[in-house]
Design an enzyme around this catalytic site. Structure first.
Site, PDB file in Angstrom:
ATOM      1  N   LYS A   1       0.848  -1.186   0.023  1.00 50.93           N
ATOM      2  CA  LYS A   1      -0.101  -0.075   0.145  1.00 50.93           C
ATOM      3  C   LYS A   1       0.721   1.095   0.160  1.00 50.93           C
ATOM      4  O   LYS A   1       0.073   2.029  -0.532  1.00 50.93           O
ATOM      5  CB  LYS A   1      -1.571   0.077   0.955  1.00 50.93           C
ATOM      6  CG  LYS A   1      -1.840  -1.359   1.741  1.00 50.93           C
ATOM      7  CD  LYS A   1      -2.302  -0.744   2.659  1.00 50.93           C
ATOM      8  CE  LYS A   1      -2.900  -2.354   3.769  1.00 50.93           C
ATOM      9  NZ  LYS A   1      -3.354  -1.716   5.015  1.00 50.93           N
ATOM     10  N   GLY A   2       2.027   1.263   0.255  1.00 51.02           N
ATOM     11  CA  GLY A   2       3.019   2.158   0.735  1.00 51.02           C
ATOM     12  C   GLY A   2       3.045   3.414   0.189  1.00 51.02           C
ATOM     13  O   GLY A   2       3.325   4.578   0.253  1.00 51.02           O
TER      14      GLY A   2
ATOM     15  N   PHE B   1      14.274   3.195  10.606  1.00 51.62           N
ATOM     16  CA  PHE B   1      12.990   2.890   9.845  1.00 51.62           C
ATOM     17  C   PHE B   1      12.432   4.537  10.277  1.00 51.62           C
ATOM     18  O   PHE B   1      11.781   5.383  10.944  1.00 51.62           O
ATOM     19  CB  PHE B   1      12.319   1.887  11.070  1.00 51.62           C
ATOM     20  CG  PHE B   1      11.073   1.641  10.833  1.00 51.62           C
ATOM     21  CD1 PHE B   1      11.304   0.016   9.870  1.00 51.62           C
ATOM     22  CD2 PHE B   1       9.799   1.766  11.044  1.00 51.62           C
ATOM     23  CE1 PHE B   1      10.052  -0.483   9.612  1.00 51.62           C
ATOM     24  CE2 PHE B   1       8.451   1.147  11.106  1.00 51.62           C
ATOM     25  CZ  PHE B   1       9.286   0.372   9.832  1.00 51.62           C
TER      26      PHE B   1
ATOM     27  N   ARG C   1       0.555   6.595   8.324  1.00 57.13           N
ATOM     28  CA  ARG C   1       0.620   6.395   6.116  1.00 57.13           C
ATOM     29  C   ARG C   1       0.908   8.109   5.737  1.00 57.13           C
ATOM     30  O   ARG C   1       0.676   8.380   5.167  1.00 57.13           O
ATOM     31  CB  ARG C   1       0.328   5.183   6.258  1.00 57.13           C
ATOM     32  CG  ARG C   1       0.936   3.737   5.455  1.00 57.13           C
ATOM     33  CD  ARG C   1      -0.397   3.634   4.996  1.00 57.13           C
ATOM     34  NE  ARG C   1      -0.682   2.084   4.983  1.00 57.13           N
ATOM     35  CZ  ARG C   1       0.480   0.714   4.663  1.00 57.13           C
ATOM     36  NH1 ARG C   1       1.634   1.259   3.875  1.00 57.13           N
ATOM     37  NH2 ARG C   1       0.002  -0.417   5.723  1.00 57.13           N
TER      38      ARG C   1
ATOM     39  N   ASP D   1      15.033  -1.863   1.068  1.00 52.96           N
ATOM     40  CA  ASP D   1      16.110  -1.863   2.633  1.00 52.96           C
ATOM     41  C   ASP D   1      16.392  -3.189   2.207  1.00 52.96           C
ATOM     42  O   ASP D   1      17.984  -2.520   1.697  1.00 52.96           O
ATOM     43  CB  ASP D   1      14.552  -2.490   3.238  1.00 52.96           C
ATOM     44  CG  ASP D   1      15.137  -2.572   4.785  1.00 52.96           C
ATOM     45  OD1 ASP D   1      16.362  -2.154   4.971  1.00 52.96           O
ATOM     46  OD2 ASP D   1      14.619  -3.042   5.721  1.00 52.96           O
TER      47      ASP D   1
ATOM     48  N   ASP E   1       4.472   3.056   7.118  1.00 50.17           N
ATOM     49  CA  ASP E   1       3.769   2.624   7.730  1.00 50.17           C
ATOM     50  C   ASP E   1       4.415   2.050   8.929  1.00 50.17           C
ATOM     51  O   ASP E   1       5.830   1.617   8.610  1.00 50.17           O
ATOM     52  CB  ASP E   1       2.592   1.681   7.881  1.00 50.17           C
ATOM     53  CG  ASP E   1       2.745   0.569   7.343  1.00 50.17           C
ATOM     54  OD1 ASP E   1       3.918   0.123   6.864  1.00 50.17           O
ATOM     55  OD2 ASP E   1       2.526  -0.528   8.257  1.00 50.17           O
TER      56      ASP E   1
ATOM     57  N   GLU F   1       7.781   1.976  -5.557  1.00 54.46           N
ATOM     58  CA  GLU F   1       7.807   1.154  -4.788  1.00 54.46           C
ATOM     59  C   GLU F   1       7.954   2.285  -3.420  1.00 54.46           C
ATOM     60  O   GLU F   1       8.834   3.097  -3.913  1.00 54.46           O
ATOM     61  CB  GLU F   1       9.558   0.313  -4.463  1.00 54.46           C
ATOM     62  CG  GLU F   1       9.308  -0.118  -3.437  1.00 54.46           C
ATOM     63  CD  GLU F   1       7.858  -0.894  -2.214  1.00 54.46           C
ATOM     64  OE1 GLU F   1       7.425  -0.339  -2.258  1.00 54.46           O
ATOM     65  OE2 GLU F   1       7.887  -2.469  -2.473  1.00 54.46           O
ATOM     66  N   ASP F   2       8.074   2.877  -2.735  1.00 55.45           N
ATOM     67  CA  ASP F   2       7.600   3.565  -1.171  1.00 55.45           C
ATOM     68  C   ASP F   2       9.415   3.435  -1.264  1.00 55.45           C
ATOM     69  O   ASP F   2      10.054   4.281  -0.976  1.00 55.45           O
ATOM     70  CB  ASP F   2       6.785   3.794  -0.436  1.00 55.45           C
ATOM     71  CG  ASP F   2       6.983   1.815   0.475  1.00 55.45           C
ATOM     72  OD1 ASP F   2       7.767   1.469   0.016  1.00 55.45           O
ATOM     73  OD2 ASP F   2       6.039   1.769   1.007  1.00 55.45           O
TER      74      ASP F   2
ATOM     75  N   LYS G   1      17.429   2.519   1.415  1.00 59.10           N
ATOM     76  CA  LYS G   1      17.947   2.325   2.300  1.00 59.10           C
ATOM     77  C   LYS G   1      19.428   1.999   1.513  1.00 59.10           C
ATOM     78  O   LYS G   1      19.515   0.612   2.331  1.00 59.10           O
ATOM     79  CB  LYS G   1      17.456   1.629   3.789  1.00 59.10           C
ATOM     80  CG  LYS G   1      16.674   1.652   4.192  1.00 59.10           C
ATOM     81  CD  LYS G   1      15.955   1.541   5.271  1.00 59.10           C
ATOM     82  CE  LYS G   1      14.901   2.189   6.024  1.00 59.10           C
ATOM     83  NZ  LYS G   1      14.587   1.493   6.863  1.00 59.10           N
TER      84      LYS G   1
END
Ligand code: IMP
Length: 171
Positions: free
Chosen positions: A40-41, A149, A162, A100, A156, A96-97, A128
């Protein structure tokens, strides 16, 4: 949960506007683009990004399993929702948000390539860079960030935060 802003709304809007223009100019004009948002991000990023692209772009969605209510990678990627459009012959821009470990995007990239896309490109709002455990490099990055984080603008922590309009570090 205390938080510190690391990227403001203004910085997000400026960078995304530039990124949208850059991507739309770098993809050949004859290419048919499908912007594929990873739910969802990335929804927030996707809607701003495609509106900054000054050409026609189809939009679709993909959902994969990601972190549970934890802040570490589950290590397993499962497709929860498939794209609805026929991706054969298309230039698919996966949106993509955050990247990582790189695991999610490596698997999503592989999955979409198997659907017969002519070209697959990836853009992530946040990267990241120092946290990578698999070999995956996005084509476009909004902001490289550290290993902390982060939440906000789609990201989220256990489904909270969010809707924050900026990116904050959870401390
Ligand atoms: P990767 O598979 O380790 O690259 O993780 C990618 C996914 O993990 C992202 O799509 C996010 O859902 C989640 N994630 C990783 N880091 C963060 C963070 O700092 N905040 C929120 N979600 C994160």
């Amino acid at each position: 949960m205390p938080q510190r802003t690391i990227i403001t709304t203004d910085q997000l809007q400026k960078r995304i506007a530039d990124l949208g223009r850059q991507i739309s100019h770098e993809i050949p004009s004859e290419a048919e683009i499908v912007a594929l948002c990873v739910l969802k991000g990335a929804v927030f990023f996707m809607t701003d990004l495609v509106r900054a692209m000054d050409r026609d772009v189809a939009v679709d969605f993909l959902q994969v399993s990601s972190y549970g209510n934890d802040t570490t990678s589950s290590g397993v990627v499962t497709i929860l929702k498939e794209p609805q459009l026929d991706l054969r012959g298309k230039t698919v821009l996966i949106i993509e948000d955050i990247v990582d470990s790189g695991l999610t995007m490596r698997e999503v990239d592989r999955y979409i390539r198997n659907k017969g896309a002519a070209k697959v490109m990836t853009v992530t709002l946040l990267d990241k860079t120092a946290s990578r455990t698999v070999d995956f490099q996005p084509d476009y990055v909004g902001f490289p960030i550290g290993p902390d984080f982060v939440v906000g603008y789609g990201l989220d922590h256990a489904e909270s935060f969010r809707n924050l309009p900026e990116i904050r570090v959870v401390e």
